[in-house]
Design a protein around this motif. Structure first.
Motif, PDB file in Angstrom:
ATOM      1  N   LEU A   1       0.806  -1.224   0.000  1.00 27.90           N
ATOM      2  CA  LEU A   1       0.000   0.000   0.000  1.00 27.90           C
ATOM      3  C   LEU A   1       0.835   1.269   0.000  1.00 27.90           C
ATOM      4  N   THR A   2       2.157   1.117   0.158  1.00 30.26           N
ATOM      5  CA  THR A   2       3.004   2.278   0.418  1.00 30.26           C
ATOM      6  C   THR A   2       3.064   3.267  -0.746  1.00 30.26           C
ATOM      7  N   GLU A   3       3.171   2.778  -1.967  1.00 27.71           N
ATOM      8  CA  GLU A   3       3.323   3.709  -3.089  1.00 27.71           C
ATOM      9  C   GLU A   3       2.074   4.558  -3.280  1.00 27.71           C
TER      10      GLU A   3
ATOM     11  N   GLY B   1      -3.651  14.463   3.177  1.00 28.75           N
ATOM     12  CA  GLY B   1      -3.232  13.826   4.415  1.00 28.75           C
ATOM     13  C   GLY B   1      -3.804  12.424   4.514  1.00 28.75           C
ATOM     14  N   VAL B   2      -3.048  11.516   5.086  1.00 34.54           N
ATOM     15  CA  VAL B   2      -3.478  10.131   5.257  1.00 34.54           C
ATOM     16  C   VAL B   2      -3.433   9.803   6.743  1.00 34.54           C
TER      17      VAL B   2
ATOM     18  N   ARG C   1       5.280   3.239   6.732  1.00 33.77           N
ATOM     19  CA  ARG C   1       5.320   4.661   6.473  1.00 33.77           C
ATOM     20  C   ARG C   1       4.978   5.398   7.770  1.00 33.77           C
ATOM     21  N   ASP C   2       5.543   6.569   7.913  1.00 35.85           N
ATOM     22  CA  ASP C   2       5.277   7.390   9.085  1.00 35.85           C
ATOM     23  C   ASP C   2       4.010   8.199   8.824  1.00 35.85           C
ATOM     24  N   ILE C   3       2.874   7.604   9.152  1.00 38.55           N
ATOM     25  CA  ILE C   3       1.587   8.278   8.977  1.00 38.55           C
ATOM     26  C   ILE C   3       0.884   8.313  10.335  1.00 38.55           C
ATOM     27  N   PRO C   4       0.037   9.309  10.559  1.00 41.21           N
ATOM     28  CA  PRO C   4      -0.702   9.359  11.825  1.00 41.21           C
ATOM     29  C   PRO C   4      -1.599   8.128  11.968  1.00 41.21           C
TER      30      PRO C   4
ATOM     31  N   THR D   1       0.350  -2.364  -7.546  1.00 41.65           N
ATOM     32  CA  THR D   1       0.542  -0.946  -7.243  1.00 41.65           C
ATOM     33  C   THR D   1      -0.163  -0.074  -8.273  1.00 41.65           C
ATOM     34  N   ILE D   2      -0.085  -0.476  -9.543  1.00 46.87           N
ATOM     35  CA  ILE D   2      -0.754   0.285 -10.611  1.00 46.87           C
ATOM     36  C   ILE D   2      -2.270   0.292 -10.384  1.00 46.87           C
ATOM     37  N   ASP D   3      -2.835  -0.863 -10.037  1.00 44.54           N
ATOM     38  CA  ASP D   3      -4.264  -0.928  -9.732  1.00 44.54           C
ATOM     39  C   ASP D   3      -4.630   0.082  -8.656  1.00 44.54           C
TER      40      ASP D   3
END
Length: 209
Positions: free
Chosen positions: A14-16, A27-28, A43-46, A149-151
């Protein structure tokens, strides 16, 4: 439970899409249960877990401010229901479910299934199989092919474009959507499914008879 193992998200995949969302100034934030193990997104996300509790008022207030929800075959999209927020559903393993089981305002990209001979099942075969395929995949009897990732990226870009009013289906996409709606209507006991046009366009073979 082993029969549910195919439902687990793979955070690394899911990172890309998350990177692209952030690059576009969106924002995510991760609501619902904390992502751990294989589902952990590197990933550094809230994350709600960092400052509040699952089911807290903070979670509800954050949900109210979201542009749309992203559900990777999990049930946390229910947070969107009180506000009628759009939901992008990725890696969805079921197409044929009872009416009102999917959020009304959704856009979906399903997984693909390959049988033991390596042939990819058509969407008609997936509808006909009901909910048994993901359980068979959990048992190793059929291969579940998760979204690429493209999907994922194309689905997010389509969702964003649709919400901003900029999305227009090509003539080919309109034809593919008509084909899919006709297929969906053959199963009147099932919920209405809204598959992303970008996914149908990139996977035309899934609509083969």
């Amino acid at each position: 439970m082993k029969k549910e193992s195919s439902l687990e998200s793979v955070g690394e995949e899911l990172t890309e899409a998350i990177d692209i969302l952030k690059a576009r100034g969106l924002g995510v934030i991760l609501l619902g249960s904390l992502d751990t193990g294989k589902s952990r997104i590197p990933r550094d996300i809230p994350r709600l877990h960092d400052f509040s509790q699952l089911g807290s008022l903070n979670e509800v207030l954050i949900a109210a401010g979201c542009k749309y929800f992203w559900s990777d075959c999990i049930g946390a999209w229910w947070l969107s229901a009180p506000y009628g927020k759009p939901v992008l559903m990725t890696n969805e393993v079921r197409l044929r479910v009872r009416k009102n089981s999917f959020p009304r305002n959704h856009l979906m990209i399903p997984v693909r299934y390959r049988n033991q001979s390596g042939r990819t099942l058509t969407l008609r075969e997936v509808f006909s199989a009901g909910s048994s395929l993901y359980k068979a995949a959990s048992r190793g009897e059929i291969e579940l092919v998760r979204n690429t990732t493209i999907d994922l990226v194309h689905a997010h870009l389509e969702m964003i474009s649709r919400l901003s009013g900029d999305w227009t289906d090509t003539d080919e996409m309109k034809h593919l959507q008509d084909q899919f709606r006709d297929l969906n209507s053959e199963f009147p006991d099932s919920a209405e499914v809204k598959i992303a046009s970008s996914f149908l366009s990139n996977n035309r073979d899934l609509l083969a008879s």
